[in-house]
Design an enzyme around this catalytic site. Structure first.
Site, short mmCIF file in Angstrom:
data_model
loop_
_atom_site.label_atom_id
_atom_site.label_comp_id
_atom_site.label_asym_id
_atom_site.label_seq_id
_atom_site.Cartn_x
_atom_site.Cartn_y
_atom_site.Cartn_z
N LYS A 10 14.05 -25.19 -23.77
CA LYS A 10 14.97 -24.53 -22.84
C LYS A 10 16.37 -24.41 -23.44
O LYS A 10 16.69 -25.08 -24.43
CB LYS A 10 15.01 -25.34 -21.53
CG LYS A 10 13.68 -25.36 -20.79
CD LYS A 10 13.83 -26.05 -19.44
CE LYS A 10 12.53 -26.08 -18.69
NZ LYS A 10 12.70 -26.66 -17.33
N TYR A 50 9.21 -18.36 -13.01
CA TYR A 50 9.26 -19.49 -12.08
C TYR A 50 9.00 -19.06 -10.62
O TYR A 50 9.45 -19.75 -9.70
CB TYR A 50 10.62 -20.18 -12.19
CG TYR A 50 10.72 -21.11 -13.39
CD1 TYR A 50 9.89 -22.21 -13.53
CD2 TYR A 50 11.66 -20.88 -14.39
CE1 TYR A 50 9.98 -23.06 -14.61
CE2 TYR A 50 11.76 -21.74 -15.50
CZ TYR A 50 10.91 -22.82 -15.58
OH TYR A 50 11.00 -23.68 -16.66
N ASN A 113 16.26 -30.20 -18.54
CA ASN A 113 15.28 -31.18 -18.99
C ASN A 113 14.59 -30.79 -20.30
O ASN A 113 13.48 -31.20 -20.58
CB ASN A 113 14.27 -31.46 -17.87
CG ASN A 113 13.54 -30.22 -17.41
OD1 ASN A 113 13.79 -29.12 -17.91
ND2 ASN A 113 12.64 -30.37 -16.47
N HIS A 116 9.78 -27.01 -21.05
CA HIS A 116 8.77 -26.76 -20.02
C HIS A 116 7.41 -26.82 -20.70
O HIS A 116 7.26 -26.35 -21.84
CB HIS A 116 8.96 -25.36 -19.40
CG HIS A 116 7.79 -24.94 -18.57
ND1 HIS A 116 7.67 -25.30 -17.24
CD2 HIS A 116 6.68 -24.24 -18.88
CE1 HIS A 116 6.53 -24.82 -16.78
NE2 HIS A 116 5.91 -24.17 -17.75
N GLU A 127 1.11 -18.44 -18.51
CA GLU A 127 2.39 -18.60 -19.19
C GLU A 127 2.34 -18.12 -20.65
O GLU A 127 3.33 -17.58 -21.16
CB GLU A 127 2.83 -20.07 -19.10
CG GLU A 127 3.15 -20.45 -17.65
CD GLU A 127 3.58 -21.89 -17.47
OE1 GLU A 127 4.08 -22.20 -16.38
OE2 GLU A 127 3.41 -22.71 -18.40
P1 CMP Z 1 9.86 -27.21 -15.32
O1 CMP Z 1 8.81 -28.16 -15.68
O2 CMP Z 1 10.20 -26.12 -16.28
O3 CMP Z 1 9.45 -26.53 -13.92
C1 CMP Z 1 10.37 -26.13 -12.95
C2 CMP Z 1 11.77 -26.50 -13.29
O4 CMP Z 1 12.65 -26.51 -12.19
C3 CMP Z 1 11.82 -27.93 -13.81
O5 CMP Z 1 11.22 -28.00 -15.07
C4 CMP Z 1 13.30 -28.20 -13.75
O6 CMP Z 1 14.03 -27.57 -14.80
C5 CMP Z 1 13.63 -27.51 -12.43
N1 CMP Z 1 13.56 -28.47 -11.33
C6 CMP Z 1 12.47 -28.97 -10.76
N2 CMP Z 1 12.79 -29.80 -9.77
C7 CMP Z 1 14.11 -29.81 -9.71
C8 CMP Z 1 15.05 -30.48 -8.87
N3 CMP Z 1 14.65 -31.29 -7.90
N4 CMP Z 1 16.35 -30.27 -9.11
C9 CMP Z 1 16.74 -29.42 -10.08
N5 CMP Z 1 15.91 -28.76 -10.88
C10 CMP Z 1 14.60 -28.96 -10.71
#
Ligand code: CMP
Length: 133
Positions: A10, A50, A113, A116, A127
């Site tokens: 990311k 998403y 984070n 993904h 995906e």
């Molecule tokens: P990802 O695994 O890419 O899937 C959805 C994304 O939304 C997740 O990683 C985070 O980047 C974001 N995300 C999911 N839950 C939360 C949350 N509670 N607060 C903020 N961002 C979130």
């Protein structure tokens, strides 16, 4: 069973120049990176990727984050790779991810984070098709 999964670095991790370290972790496993590219998602692309999260309170900030810089999606192949890569990636929130996971080492919080990873065969197919022919 030989599977393929979509792992995407990311914008937070790309901007902080962690991409090489993350790719290196994959290369130090039995799995193979079979496709990889760098791209900047449009708002429309990010909303589509998403779409399952549309309506959640984190959806808009997530889309803003995902278009804030380049992403590096890649296809990783190997036996039972979907769950194996999920385990390497760790919990969604980097603050809660286990020691040694990619999100613990390269992410910041619940949104930023670092990566993904697909969570099932069905998701992986969708995906991978999103980014690669
Ligand atoms: P990802 O695994 O890419 O899937 C959805 C994304 O939304 C997740 O990683 C985070 O980047 C974001 N995300 C999911 N839950 C939360 C949350 N509670 N607060 C903020 N961002 C979130």
């Amino acid at each position: 069973m030989i599977q393929r999964t979509l792992l995407m670095i990311k914008p937070d991790a790309v901007t902080r120049k962690c991409a090489g370290d993350i790719i290196s972790r994959i290369e130090h496993t039995e799995f193979r990176i079979v496709q990889l590219r760098m791209c900047v998602l449009s708002r429309n692309d990010a909303e589509k990727f998403y779409a399952v999260h549309r309506g959640q309170d984190f959806f808009e900030p997530l889309v803003d984050f995902m278009i804030s810089g380049p992403c590096i999606p890649m296809v990783v192949e190997g036996p039972e790779v979907i769950q194996a890569v999920r385990a390497m990636v760790g919990a969604t929130d980097s603050k809660q991810a286990a020691e040694g996971t990619i999100r613990k080492d390269f992410g910041t919080d619940g949104r930023r984070n670092a990566v993904h990873a697909s969570d099932s065969e069905e998701t992986a197919t969708r995906e991978i098709g999103f980014f690669f022919e």
